[in-house]
Design a protein around this motif. Structure first.
Motif: not given
Length: 118
Positions: A19, A73, A77-78, A81, A96, A99-100
């Motif tokens: 990230t 994935e 995302l975890t 965010v 978000y 999406a989660g």
């Protein structure tokens, strides 16, 4: 440590590096030429690969390829965010959450045979 737990730990750590490699240059190196940002990002990404490759090898011993990808994935995302909110100072959005929830749905379908649901 259980192989799935160790895989999650390594993938989580690798995702932090990934990230930062992908997005931190937008904040920290925005005034530098893109080639500088790319070289710095590659340097950071090296650490991501040093964690991600063993994580995938260990995880593939106990998970299918699809399960490993969906797990990645969920972790992505975890990690993303909080990075977007705390580091990049982006506002939190309901998108978000949606999406989660979609990723949780994907996790259900890819892991249901492992859980004895299918």
């Amino acid at each position: 440590m259980h192989k799935i737990g160790f895989t999650i730990l390594l993938l989580s750590l690798s995702n932090v590096f990934m990230t930062f490699a992908w997005y931190a240059h937008l904040k920290e190196l925005s005034s530098k030429p893109w080639i500088i940002a790319a070289l710095v990002s590659w340097g950071v990404a090296l650490f991501e690969y040093l964690l991600q490759v063993p994580a995938n090898r260990i995880g593939y011993e106990v998970l299918s390829l699809g399960q490993l990808k969906i797990l990645q994935e969920i972790i992505a995302l975890t990690v993303f965010v909080p990075f977007a909110f705390f580091y990049m100072k982006e506002p939190l959005k309901l998108d978000y959450l949606w999406a989660g929830l979609c990723i949780l749905g994907a996790a259900y379908f890819i892991f249901r045979s492992k859980w004895g649901v299918a």
